[in-house]
Enzyme design. Structure first.
Site, PDB file in Angstrom:
ATOM      1  N   LYS A 110       0.668  13.644  -5.194  1.00  0.00           N
ATOM      2  CA  LYS A 110       0.222  12.321  -4.726  1.00  0.00           C
ATOM      3  C   LYS A 110      -1.142  12.499  -4.078  1.00  0.00           C
ATOM      4  CE  LYS A 110       1.896   8.049  -4.462  1.00  0.00           C
ATOM      5  NZ  LYS A 110       2.809   7.394  -5.410  1.00  0.00           N
TER       6      LYS A 110
HETATM    7  P1  NAD Z   1      -0.508  -3.129  -5.468  1.00  0.00           P
HETATM    8  O1  NAD Z   1      -1.590  -2.704  -4.552  1.00  0.00           O
HETATM    9  O2  NAD Z   1      -0.847  -3.563  -6.855  1.00  0.00           O
HETATM   10  O3  NAD Z   1       0.338  -4.318  -4.798  1.00  0.00           O
HETATM   11  C1  NAD Z   1       0.897  -4.209  -3.517  1.00  0.00           C
HETATM   12  C2  NAD Z   1       1.362  -5.602  -3.101  1.00  0.00           C
HETATM   13  O4  NAD Z   1       2.077  -5.506  -1.879  1.00  0.00           O
HETATM   14  C3  NAD Z   1       0.219  -6.580  -2.862  1.00  0.00           C
HETATM   15  O5  NAD Z   1       0.605  -7.866  -3.291  1.00  0.00           O
HETATM   16  C4  NAD Z   1       0.082  -6.560  -1.333  1.00  0.00           C
HETATM   17  O6  NAD Z   1      -0.515  -7.748  -0.821  1.00  0.00           O
HETATM   18  C5  NAD Z   1       1.523  -6.436  -0.930  1.00  0.00           C
HETATM   19  N1  NAD Z   1       1.754  -5.902   0.406  1.00  0.00           N
HETATM   20  C6  NAD Z   1       1.182  -4.837   1.007  1.00  0.00           C
HETATM   21  N2  NAD Z   1       1.668  -4.692   2.247  1.00  0.00           N
HETATM   22  C7  NAD Z   1       2.576  -5.674   2.424  1.00  0.00           C
HETATM   23  C8  NAD Z   1       3.423  -6.040   3.490  1.00  0.00           C
HETATM   24  N3  NAD Z   1       3.450  -5.360   4.636  1.00  0.00           N
HETATM   25  N4  NAD Z   1       4.248  -7.119   3.315  1.00  0.00           N
HETATM   26  C9  NAD Z   1       4.270  -7.814   2.156  1.00  0.00           C
HETATM   27  N5  NAD Z   1       3.467  -7.500   1.120  1.00  0.00           N
HETATM   28  C10 NAD Z   1       2.641  -6.455   1.256  1.00  0.00           C
HETATM   29  O7  NAD Z   1       0.538  -1.908  -5.499  1.00  0.00           O
HETATM   30  P2  NAD Z   1       1.635  -1.591  -6.594  1.00  0.00           P
HETATM   31  O8  NAD Z   1       1.047  -0.636  -7.572  1.00  0.00           O
HETATM   32  O9  NAD Z   1       2.279  -2.851  -7.055  1.00  0.00           O
HETATM   33  O10 NAD Z   1       2.662  -0.734  -5.721  1.00  0.00           O
HETATM   34  C11 NAD Z   1       3.622  -1.363  -4.882  1.00  0.00           C
HETATM   35  C12 NAD Z   1       4.679  -0.336  -4.476  1.00  0.00           C
HETATM   36  O11 NAD Z   1       5.291   0.204  -5.647  1.00  0.00           O
HETATM   37  C13 NAD Z   1       4.129   0.874  -3.702  1.00  0.00           C
HETATM   38  O12 NAD Z   1       5.128   1.283  -2.783  1.00  0.00           O
HETATM   39  C14 NAD Z   1       3.974   1.927  -4.776  1.00  0.00           C
HETATM   40  O13 NAD Z   1       4.028   3.242  -4.260  1.00  0.00           O
HETATM   41  C15 NAD Z   1       5.184   1.616  -5.635  1.00  0.00           C
HETATM   42  N6  NAD Z   1       5.084   2.097  -7.022  1.00  0.00           N
HETATM   43  C16 NAD Z   1       4.081   1.678  -7.834  1.00  0.00           C
HETATM   44  C17 NAD Z   1       4.034   2.133  -9.152  1.00  0.00           C
HETATM   45  C18 NAD Z   1       2.988   1.651 -10.126  1.00  0.00           C
HETATM   46  O14 NAD Z   1       3.114   1.966 -11.312  1.00  0.00           O
HETATM   47  N7  NAD Z   1       1.992   0.888  -9.712  1.00  0.00           N
HETATM   48  C19 NAD Z   1       5.001   3.044  -9.613  1.00  0.00           C
HETATM   49  C20 NAD Z   1       6.030   3.430  -8.751  1.00  0.00           C
HETATM   50  C21 NAD Z   1       6.057   2.937  -7.460  1.00  0.00           C
END
Ligand code: NAD
Length: 421
Positions: A110
């Site tokens: 990571k």
């Molecule tokens: P992103 O940046 O595209 O979206 C994150 C979203 O969460 C945004 O809408 C943001 O405004 C919102 N957010 C942030 N803090 C917040 C809070 N305290 N309360 C409510 N909303 C909040 O990120 P993503 O890629 O969608 O990732 C989201 C989660 O999924 C993370 O934990 C990431 O580690 C996990 N994840 C992502 C992937 C991927 O393929 N992108 C894969 C596995 C896990």
């Protein structure tokens, strides 16, 4: 010194506690436990970026490699103002278990940069990304460690990273990062893959509980890559009613069901769900406790805690985010009969299609989207069944079962490889 309550544990302390518990249950040798709790490499870089106004600002970034016993490191790059090496390390360890749970030949890694993307222009973000990539270039590569998008990074970030690494090595190297645009060696279906995977395992869990997706109510926290696509797929493909959503700026509810395609268009245009006229504003704490059948946390870690877990009404919590539920909240949800589909299973669709993307890049042979989705469903469904069976066999919750499955797979590989020299 008093021991902090479980809710106050740092992500790394949480990850290490999970490993310790699994090691005890598995009767793991102390040697293997020590091998698995260590990190192969923790790289911290501090680098200058020229801002648009001519000033130079220093930024700190990390790339942590947990374990490469089953293959090269794999894991996202996160941009966040409060990012710590502790958090990045925990996420790297969880990536190791996650890859083993879905049985793909990667280890865990990571990375990220401590920065607030809202304060940076696009050109500043590009310079920051390129300099960070340059700093970590000696340790990444298609056979070594392969970054991907995570919070606040996306396919444009991956295009900059791939280009910078290619300049560094003198040849275009598509397989150095995944989550790229399709025209630059990205895979069809990658953008939706994490969300699609969450819904595949949710559907399997609903089958087991005698529930049906069509007409069921879902609440989604986070409306970025994972949350928005989860909402779209739930609405368009599973016939579910999305009754509440929220992001970092606002939370909204509509008990009759939100018009998700219209909300997605709105959020893509404005950068947030805030101000959308098809639902009523609610508080962030109301969001997680809204009446529903399925709750998908898809924002950030430690959102479901001892404080709100007793009030969660969902029957299933499907973790799109990494580490959204604290150990104390886990115990409360379990006692209340809520089925938690843990992150290392539920959101593994992203790394699975990243693996497909890497395979396609190495072969320079690209698959149609149907093939990607079919293979994704095969991987997620069989991982779900393995974890479900283990939970039944060991009479434990799905998180414990998934963690044990992942850790025992790695422990076996680590022991077979032995100690060099
Ligand atoms: P992103 O940046 O595209 O979206 C994150 C979203 O969460 C945004 O809408 C943001 O405004 C919102 N957010 C942030 N803090 C917040 C809070 N305290 N309360 C409510 N909303 C909040 O990120 P993503 O890629 O969608 O990732 C989201 C989660 O999924 C993370 O934990 C990431 O580690 C996990 N994840 C992502 C992937 C991927 O393929 N992108 C894969 C596995 C896990």
């Amino acid at each position: 010194m008093s021991i902090p309550p479980p809710d106050a544990l740092s992500p790394l302390a949480m990850a290490t506690e999970q490993l310790r518990l699994a090691a005890d249950r598995l009767n793991m040798s102390e040697d293997t436990f020590q091998m698995l709790r260590r990190f192969e490499r923790v790289l911290t870089v501090t680098f200058p970026v020229r801002l648009d106004d001519g000033r130079v600002e220093l930024f700190t970034g990390y790339r942590v490699l947990h374990c490469t016993d089953r293959g090269p490191g794999k894991g996202g790059v996160r941009y966040a103002p409060d990012l710590t090496v502790d958090e990045v390390s925990a996420l790297a360890m969880w990536m190791t278990w996650k890859c083993a749970v879905v049985d793909i030949p990667f280890g865990g890694a990571k990375g990220g940069v401590r920065c607030d993307v809202r304060e940076l222009s696009l050109t500043e973000l590009e310079r920051l990304t390129r300099r960070y990539t340059f700093e970590i270039s000696p340790v990444i590569g298609p056979g070594a460690d392969i970054p991907a998008p995570d919070m606040n990074t996306n396919e444009r970030t991956m295009a900059w990273m791939m280009d910078t690494y290619s300049m560094f090595t003198g040849r275009t190297t598509l397989g150095v990062v995944t989550g790229k645009p399709v025209c630059l060696g990205g895979s069809h279906g990658r953008k939706q893959a994490t969300a699609r995977g969450v819904l595949i395992v949710m559907k399997r869990a609903m089958d087991k509980l005698g529930m049906r997706p069509a007409g069921s109510r879902v609440v989604i926290q986070g409306f970025g890559n994972v949350g928005m696509h989860a909402a779209l797929i739930a609405h368009n493909e599973y016939g579910m009613k999305v009754v509440a959503v929220g992001d970092a700026y606002a939370s909204l509810a509509n008990p009759k069901g939100i018009d998700v395609p219209r909300l997605a268009q709105y959020a893509e245009r404005t950068g947030s769900v805030r101000g959308f006229d098809g639902a009523d504003p609610i508080s962030p704490s109301e969001l997680l406790t809204t009446d529903c059948d399925v709750l998908i946390p898809a924002a950030t870690s430690a959102q479901i805690t001892a404080h709100n877990a007793p009030f969660i009404k969902a029957r299933i919590v499907a973790e799109g985010a990494n580490g959204p539920t604290t150990p104390e909240a886990d115990r409360i949800l379990e006692a209340n009969g809520v089925l938690v589909l843990p992150d290392i299973l539920a959101n593994a669709g992203g790394v699975t299609v990243s693996y497909f993307e890497w395979v396609q890049d190495l072969q320079s042979f690209f698959w149609p989207e149907e093939q990607v989705n079919q293979q994704l469903a095969r991987v997620m469904e069989s991982a779900f069944e393995r974890v479900w069976d283990r939970a039944q066999r060991d009479k434990c919750d799905m998180r414990t079962a998934a963690t044990m499955l992942g850790i025992s797979t790695i422990a076996h590989a680590t022991e077979l490889r032995g100690v060099y020299p």
